[in-house]
Scaffold this active site. Structure first.
Site, PDB file in Angstrom:
ATOM      1  N   ASN A  10       0.838  -0.969   0.012  1.00 40.78           N
ATOM      2  CA  ASN A  10      -0.110  -0.048   0.038  1.00 40.78           C
ATOM      3  C   ASN A  10       0.829   1.336  -0.137  1.00 40.78           C
ATOM      4  O   ASN A  10       1.559   1.474   0.948  1.00 40.78           O
ATOM      5  CB  ASN A  10      -0.978  -0.071   1.190  1.00 40.78           C
ATOM      6  CG  ASN A  10      -1.811   1.333   1.399  1.00 40.78           C
ATOM      7  OD1 ASN A  10      -1.642   2.017   0.545  1.00 40.78           O
ATOM      8  ND2 ASN A  10      -2.088   1.291   2.497  1.00 40.78           N
ATOM      9  N   TRP A  11       1.137   1.863  -1.240  1.00 43.41           N
ATOM     10  CA  TRP A  11       2.007   3.074  -1.345  1.00 43.41           C
ATOM     11  C   TRP A  11       1.561   4.238  -0.708  1.00 43.41           C
ATOM     12  O   TRP A  11       2.026   5.019  -0.580  1.00 43.41           O
ATOM     13  CB  TRP A  11       2.405   3.252  -2.883  1.00 43.41           C
ATOM     14  CG  TRP A  11       3.268   2.439  -3.232  1.00 43.41           C
ATOM     15  CD1 TRP A  11       3.941   1.277  -2.594  1.00 43.41           C
ATOM     16  CD2 TRP A  11       3.699   2.396  -4.710  1.00 43.41           C
ATOM     17  NE1 TRP A  11       4.796   0.627  -3.589  1.00 43.41           N
ATOM     18  CE2 TRP A  11       4.658   1.632  -4.935  1.00 43.41           C
ATOM     19  CE3 TRP A  11       3.425   3.118  -5.787  1.00 43.41           C
ATOM     20  CZ2 TRP A  11       5.447   1.042  -5.909  1.00 43.41           C
ATOM     21  CZ3 TRP A  11       4.088   2.848  -6.944  1.00 43.41           C
ATOM     22  CH2 TRP A  11       5.053   1.944  -7.055  1.00 43.41           C
ATOM     23  N   LYS A  12      -0.007   4.297  -0.304  1.00 41.58           N
ATOM     24  CA  LYS A  12      -0.689   5.278   0.201  1.00 41.58           C
ATOM     25  C   LYS A  12      -0.531   6.592  -0.681  1.00 41.58           C
ATOM     26  O   LYS A  12      -0.414   6.516  -1.912  1.00 41.58           O
ATOM     27  CB  LYS A  12      -0.091   5.862   1.527  1.00 41.58           C
ATOM     28  CG  LYS A  12      -0.139   4.363   2.520  1.00 41.58           C
ATOM     29  CD  LYS A  12       0.064   4.484   4.071  1.00 41.58           C
ATOM     30  CE  LYS A  12      -0.021   3.209   4.517  1.00 41.58           C
ATOM     31  NZ  LYS A  12      -0.048   3.424   6.086  1.00 41.58           N
ATOM     32  N   HIS A  95      -9.586   1.304   4.633  1.00 38.03           N
ATOM     33  CA  HIS A  95      -8.209   1.380   5.165  1.00 38.03           C
ATOM     34  C   HIS A  95      -8.419   2.327   6.508  1.00 38.03           C
ATOM     35  O   HIS A  95      -9.279   3.241   6.515  1.00 38.03           O
ATOM     36  CB  HIS A  95      -7.208   1.852   4.449  1.00 38.03           C
ATOM     37  CG  HIS A  95      -5.781   1.985   4.979  1.00 38.03           C
ATOM     38  ND1 HIS A  95      -5.304   2.883   5.886  1.00 38.03           N
ATOM     39  CD2 HIS A  95      -4.887   0.800   4.923  1.00 38.03           C
ATOM     40  CE1 HIS A  95      -4.243   2.643   6.205  1.00 38.03           C
ATOM     41  NE2 HIS A  95      -3.599   1.517   5.775  1.00 38.03           N
ATOM     42  N   GLU A  97      -6.947   4.701   7.599  1.00 39.40           N
ATOM     43  CA  GLU A  97      -6.488   6.168   7.307  1.00 39.40           C
ATOM     44  C   GLU A  97      -7.771   6.569   6.695  1.00 39.40           C
ATOM     45  O   GLU A  97      -7.879   7.869   6.871  1.00 39.40           O
ATOM     46  CB  GLU A  97      -5.362   6.548   6.634  1.00 39.40           C
ATOM     47  CG  GLU A  97      -3.931   6.231   7.271  1.00 39.40           C
ATOM     48  CD  GLU A  97      -2.791   5.595   6.702  1.00 39.40           C
ATOM     49  OE1 GLU A  97      -2.926   5.693   5.338  1.00 39.40           O
ATOM     50  OE2 GLU A  97      -2.014   5.153   7.355  1.00 39.40           O
ATOM     51  N   GLU A 169      -5.570  -4.911  10.515  1.00 43.71           N
ATOM     52  CA  GLU A 169      -4.668  -3.706  10.959  1.00 43.71           C
ATOM     53  C   GLU A 169      -4.852  -3.176  12.110  1.00 43.71           C
ATOM     54  O   GLU A 169      -5.431  -2.061  12.185  1.00 43.71           O
ATOM     55  CB  GLU A 169      -4.453  -2.812   9.481  1.00 43.71           C
ATOM     56  CG  GLU A 169      -4.027  -3.507   8.115  1.00 43.71           C
ATOM     57  CD  GLU A 169      -3.541  -2.639   7.239  1.00 43.71           C
ATOM     58  OE1 GLU A 169      -2.398  -2.650   6.975  1.00 43.71           O
ATOM     59  OE2 GLU A 169      -4.155  -1.643   6.831  1.00 43.71           O
ATOM     60  N   GLY A 175       2.565   2.428  10.581  1.00 43.47           N
ATOM     61  CA  GLY A 175       3.465   3.519  10.151  1.00 43.47           C
ATOM     62  C   GLY A 175       3.903   3.838  11.408  1.00 43.47           C
ATOM     63  O   GLY A 175       4.809   4.938  11.719  1.00 43.47           O
ATOM     64  N   SER A 213       3.462  -2.349  10.233  1.00 44.89           N
ATOM     65  CA  SER A 213       4.857  -2.109  10.362  1.00 44.89           C
ATOM     66  C   SER A 213       5.558  -3.722  10.069  1.00 44.89           C
ATOM     67  O   SER A 213       6.395  -3.981  10.642  1.00 44.89           O
ATOM     68  CB  SER A 213       5.178  -1.827  11.917  1.00 44.89           C
ATOM     69  OG  SER A 213       4.817  -0.363  12.034  1.00 44.89           O
ATOM     70  N   GLY A 234       2.763  -1.055   4.363  1.00 51.22           N
ATOM     71  CA  GLY A 234       2.863   0.039   3.982  1.00 51.22           C
ATOM     72  C   GLY A 234       4.439   0.664   3.464  1.00 51.22           C
ATOM     73  O   GLY A 234       4.923   0.042   2.399  1.00 51.22           O
ATOM     74  N   GLY A 235       4.996   1.113   4.318  1.00 53.69           N
ATOM     75  CA  GLY A 235       6.362   1.608   4.324  1.00 53.69           C
ATOM     76  C   GLY A 235       7.259   0.711   3.558  1.00 53.69           C
ATOM     77  O   GLY A 235       7.868   1.211   2.558  1.00 53.69           O
TER      78      GLY A 235
HETATM   79  P1  PGA Z   1       2.813   0.274   7.366  1.00 53.18           P
HETATM   80  O1  PGA Z   1       1.499   0.568   6.835  1.00 53.18           O
HETATM   81  O2  PGA Z   1       3.260  -0.958   7.013  1.00 53.18           O
HETATM   82  O3  PGA Z   1       3.603   1.466   6.875  1.00 53.18           O
HETATM   83  O4  PGA Z   1       2.705   0.207   9.091  1.00 53.18           O
HETATM   84  C1  PGA Z   1       0.559  -0.443   6.762  1.00 53.18           C
HETATM   85  C2  PGA Z   1      -0.924  -0.199   6.121  1.00 53.18           C
HETATM   86  O5  PGA Z   1      -1.091   0.845   6.425  1.00 53.18           O
HETATM   87  O6  PGA Z   1      -1.501  -0.928   5.347  1.00 53.18           O
END
Ligand code: PGA
Length: 253
Positions: A10-12, A95, A97, A169, A175, A213, A234-235
């Site tokens: 997930n590149w956000k 998600h 966010e 999640e 993050g 994470s 994500g990251g």
């Molecule tokens: P993260 O994000 O791996 O950077 O913690 C995961 C996500 O939001 O899907």
């Protein structure tokens, strides 16, 4: 039936064109696996670029959100019909966010999932508790409510269960560098599967992912969890090398 495994990035709202092209160049040699689906969910603006530059790879391309409406007068929204038409295969829904910053509720998610499934997209429904809910011992109840309100009603009418993936999640692990311990992940994935089992005989066929994470350094331990069928990352998905390492670890299950 063996469940499909997933390594989804997930590149956000990250990466400019050059970064995305560089990623595509570096991921070209990744091998197709019969067991594991590999995919990147990118900002809508990058989807055509990814589809074009990943066509010779097994990497699926997905959107990070899609409207509850198929198309129409909804300025700024992303049409699931257009996502499908472009050639994308999956979409993230709910998600944290989206829930946290854009007021998306599980009821909204139910409508979004219904419309996305009607377009034959794979839906990755994201659920998870906040830090406050975690500390108050409400995790299981929160997960059940998110499933009840956002998904359960669709399960029995959905013929192809391969189109539904659930990503657990915990918001406090996203993050933050604070990965949930394997014990917590195992307990909550089990609770999710049990709860799905109360509504659906075939709950054992659904793929459950963990996100928060996830990194090449912690994935092997997490993949030992019986109910864990991969990760939403994500990251660590922004760089091809780390993403490929995560894929290899997941595929080794
Ligand atoms: P993260 O994000 O791996 O950077 O913690 C995961 C996500 O939001 O899907």
């Amino acid at each position: 039936m063996k469940r499909k495994l997933y390594c989804l990035g997930n590149w956000k709202m990250n990466h400019l064109v050059q970064d995305a092209l560089q990623f595509c160049k570096e991921i070209q040699n990744v091998m197709k696996s019969e067991k594991t689906e590999l995919g990147i969910a990118a900002q809508a603006i990058h989807l055509p670029l990814l589809l074009e530059n990943l066509q010779k790879t097994p990497v699926l391309v997905g959107a990070q959100n899609s409207s509850e409406h198929k198309s129409g007068a909804y300025t700024g929204e992303i049409s699931p019909e257009a996502i499908k038409d472009l050639g994308c295969q999956f979409v993230l829904i709910g998600h944290s966010e989206r829930r946290q910053y854009y007021g998306e509720t599980s009821q909204n998610c139910l409508e979004k999932i219904r419309t996305a499934l009607a377009q034959n997209l794979i839906v990755v429904y994201c659920i998870g508790e906040t830090l406050q809910e975690y500390e108050a011992g409400q995790t299981e109840q929160v997960l059940k409510t998110q499933l009840n309100e956002g998904l359960i009603a669709l399960l029995n009418e959905q013929k192809d269960l391969g189109k539904i993936v659930i990503a657990y999640e915990p918001v406090w692990a996203i993050g933050t560098g604070k990965v949930a311990t394997p014990e917590i992940v195992a307990k909550n994935l089990k609770a999710i599967r049990n709860h799905l089992g109360s509504a659906l005989d075939a709950a054992s066929q659904l793929s459950l992912l963990y996100g928060g994470s996830v990194k090449p350094e912690n994935i092997d331990e997490l993949m030992k969890i019986e109910d864990m069928d991969g990760a939403l990352i994500g990251g660590a998905s922004l760089k091809a090398q780390a993403f490929a390492a995560l894929f290899n670890s997941i595929d080794a299950k």
